[in-house]
Design a protein around this motif. Structure first.
Motif, PDB file in Angstrom:
ATOM      1  N   ARG A 140      -5.775  15.443  -2.009  1.00 23.14           N
ATOM      2  CA  ARG A 140      -7.020  16.198  -2.059  1.00 23.14           C
ATOM      3  C   ARG A 140      -8.158  15.194  -2.108  1.00 23.14           C
ATOM      4  N   THR A 141      -9.204  15.499  -1.396  1.00 22.40           N
ATOM      5  CA  THR A 141     -10.392  14.665  -1.492  1.00 22.40           C
ATOM      6  C   THR A 141     -11.464  15.444  -2.248  1.00 22.40           C
ATOM      7  N   PHE A 142     -12.221  14.731  -3.054  1.00 26.27           N
ATOM      8  CA  PHE A 142     -13.322  15.354  -3.775  1.00 26.27           C
ATOM      9  C   PHE A 142     -14.637  15.143  -3.027  1.00 26.27           C
ATOM     10  N   ARG A 143     -14.544  14.557  -1.866  1.00 29.46           N
ATOM     11  CA  ARG A 143     -15.726  14.343  -1.032  1.00 29.46           C
ATOM     12  C   ARG A 143     -16.006  15.608  -0.240  1.00 29.46           C
ATOM     13  N   ALA A 144     -17.230  16.041  -0.286  1.00 30.88           N
ATOM     14  CA  ALA A 144     -17.609  17.255   0.443  1.00 30.88           C
ATOM     15  C   ALA A 144     -17.870  16.967   1.914  1.00 30.88           C
ATOM     16  N   ASP A 145     -18.039  15.707   2.264  1.00 35.53           N
ATOM     17  CA  ASP A 145     -18.473  15.340   3.612  1.00 35.53           C
ATOM     18  C   ASP A 145     -17.344  14.971   4.568  1.00 35.53           C
ATOM     19  N   THR A 146     -16.086  15.150   4.150  1.00 35.66           N
ATOM     20  CA  THR A 146     -15.006  14.738   5.044  1.00 35.66           C
ATOM     21  C   THR A 146     -13.747  15.566   4.837  1.00 35.66           C
ATOM     22  N   ASP A 147     -12.914  15.528   5.819  1.00 33.39           N
ATOM     23  CA  ASP A 147     -11.629  16.199   5.840  1.00 33.39           C
ATOM     24  C   ASP A 147     -10.595  15.309   5.137  1.00 33.39           C
ATOM     25  N   ILE A 148      -9.558  15.920   4.571  1.00 32.19           N
ATOM     26  CA  ILE A 148      -8.521  15.174   3.842  1.00 32.19           C
ATOM     27  C   ILE A 148      -7.811  14.158   4.742  1.00 32.19           C
ATOM     28  N   THR A 149      -7.589  14.508   5.991  1.00 32.23           N
ATOM     29  CA  THR A 149      -6.908  13.584   6.905  1.00 32.23           C
ATOM     30  C   THR A 149      -7.741  12.331   7.127  1.00 32.23           C
ATOM     31  N   LEU A 150      -9.036  12.513   7.328  1.00 29.28           N
ATOM     32  CA  LEU A 150      -9.925  11.359   7.520  1.00 29.28           C
ATOM     33  C   LEU A 150     -10.067  10.556   6.233  1.00 29.28           C
ATOM     34  N   ALA A 151     -10.155  11.244   5.104  1.00 26.06           N
ATOM     35  CA  ALA A 151     -10.268  10.553   3.820  1.00 26.06           C
ATOM     36  C   ALA A 151      -9.024   9.711   3.552  1.00 26.06           C
ATOM     37  N   ASN A 152      -7.860  10.244   3.863  1.00 28.29           N
ATOM     38  CA  ASN A 152      -6.613   9.496   3.665  1.00 28.29           C
ATOM     39  C   ASN A 152      -6.555   8.281   4.585  1.00 28.29           C
ATOM     40  N   ALA A 153      -6.890   8.465   5.850  1.00 29.90           N
ATOM     41  CA  ALA A 153      -6.858   7.342   6.801  1.00 29.90           C
ATOM     42  C   ALA A 153      -7.827   6.242   6.381  1.00 29.90           C
ATOM     43  N   TYR A 154      -9.022   6.625   5.949  1.00 33.67           N
ATOM     44  CA  TYR A 154      -9.988   5.631   5.475  1.00 33.67           C
ATOM     45  C   TYR A 154      -9.436   4.880   4.262  1.00 33.67           C
ATOM     46  N   SER A 155      -8.868   5.613   3.332  1.00 35.53           N
ATOM     47  CA  SER A 155      -8.346   5.027   2.104  1.00 35.53           C
ATOM     48  C   SER A 155      -7.260   3.995   2.401  1.00 35.53           C
ATOM     49  N   LYS A 156      -6.265   4.388   3.149  1.00 35.15           N
ATOM     50  CA  LYS A 156      -5.142   3.485   3.432  1.00 35.15           C
ATOM     51  C   LYS A 156      -5.586   2.291   4.284  1.00 35.15           C
ATOM     52  N   SER A 157      -6.449   2.529   5.255  1.00 30.92           N
ATOM     53  CA  SER A 157      -6.928   1.450   6.122  1.00 30.92           C
ATOM     54  C   SER A 157      -7.765   0.445   5.344  1.00 30.92           C
ATOM     55  N   THR A 158      -8.598   0.935   4.456  1.00 27.86           N
ATOM     56  CA  THR A 158      -9.443   0.058   3.648  1.00 27.86           C
ATOM     57  C   THR A 158      -8.590  -0.814   2.738  1.00 27.86           C
ATOM     58  N   LEU A 159      -7.619  -0.204   2.072  1.00 26.84           N
ATOM     59  CA  LEU A 159      -6.731  -0.969   1.192  1.00 26.84           C
ATOM     60  C   LEU A 159      -5.941  -2.001   1.974  1.00 26.84           C
ATOM     61  N   VAL A 167       0.881  -1.171   0.000  1.00 24.09           N
ATOM     62  CA  VAL A 167       0.000   0.000   0.000  1.00 24.09           C
ATOM     63  C   VAL A 167       0.915   1.217   0.000  1.00 24.09           C
ATOM     64  N   SER A 168       0.666   2.123  -0.924  1.00 22.42           N
ATOM     65  CA  SER A 168       1.518   3.306  -1.053  1.00 22.42           C
ATOM     66  C   SER A 168       1.441   4.183   0.194  1.00 22.42           C
ATOM     67  N   PRO A 169       2.589   4.645   0.683  1.00 24.26           N
ATOM     68  CA  PRO A 169       2.580   5.566   1.819  1.00 24.26           C
ATOM     69  C   PRO A 169       2.254   7.005   1.405  1.00 24.26           C
ATOM     70  N   VAL A 170       2.274   7.295   0.112  1.00 25.26           N
ATOM     71  CA  VAL A 170       2.025   8.659  -0.353  1.00 25.26           C
ATOM     72  C   VAL A 170       0.588   9.037  -0.014  1.00 25.26           C
TER      73      VAL A 170
END
Length: 169
Positions: A82-101, A75-78
């Protein structure tokens, strides 16, 4: 004929062309979004979708590659920039993304022989920040890229590959 395949997973947010039924490899141009407001949408894949795509990808590999080929899924550490989701912060979007993968890859590794997770994400994100990241805190330093690449090569080319990878993963 390859003995090893590396597939680095990056994020779970993706742009989708609703008319063509295809994912895009980058955001559509703003002019297209303006001209066709319903054609494109951002999709955030859930765990079960990532797992499904990984299983389908592995089925293709099974059908067209060597039976003894090793698959390595880092899983890439990069971070997501930017998130295109209006309902969340970039930090939360990144954590969700990496954790899900990471979670989906773990399941694939449990299901499939010769499939491994290489901990490049953890190697970078859990390292000393000053040594791991360039000043922009986005790009990994060449030093740690080199360390990770060397570890991956050593793990997959050694005559004791399976034992070594079992110990690393």
């Amino acid at each position: 004929t390859a003995d090893v395949l590396f597939v680095t997973l990056g994020l779970v947010e993706a742009w989708y062309d609703n008319d063509l039924g295809l994912y895009l490899n980058c955001p559509p141009m703003k002019s297209l979004l303006k001209e066709y407001p319903t054609r494109f949408s951002v999709r955030v894949m859930r765990h079960r979708e990532v797992l499904d795509y990984l299983r389908r990808s592995c089925a293709l590999l099974d059908a067209h590659c060597r039976a003894d080929m090793k698959c390595v899924f880092p899983v890439s550490p990069v971070p997501l920039m930017r998130t295109f989701r209006a309902d969340t912060d970039i930090t939360l979007a990144n954590a969700y993304s990496k954790s899900t993968l990471r979670s989906a890859v773990e399941e694939i590794c449990m299901e499939r022989p010769n499939t491994f997770y290489f901990p490049s994400y953890e190697s970078i994100t859990l390292s000393n920040r000053d040594r791991a990241w360039e000043n922009d805190l986005v790009h990994v330093t060449q030093e740690l890229v080199g360390v990770n690449v060397t570890r991956m090569i050593d793990a997959t080319t050694s005559t004791e590959t399976t034992e070594m990878m079992d110990g690393m993963m």
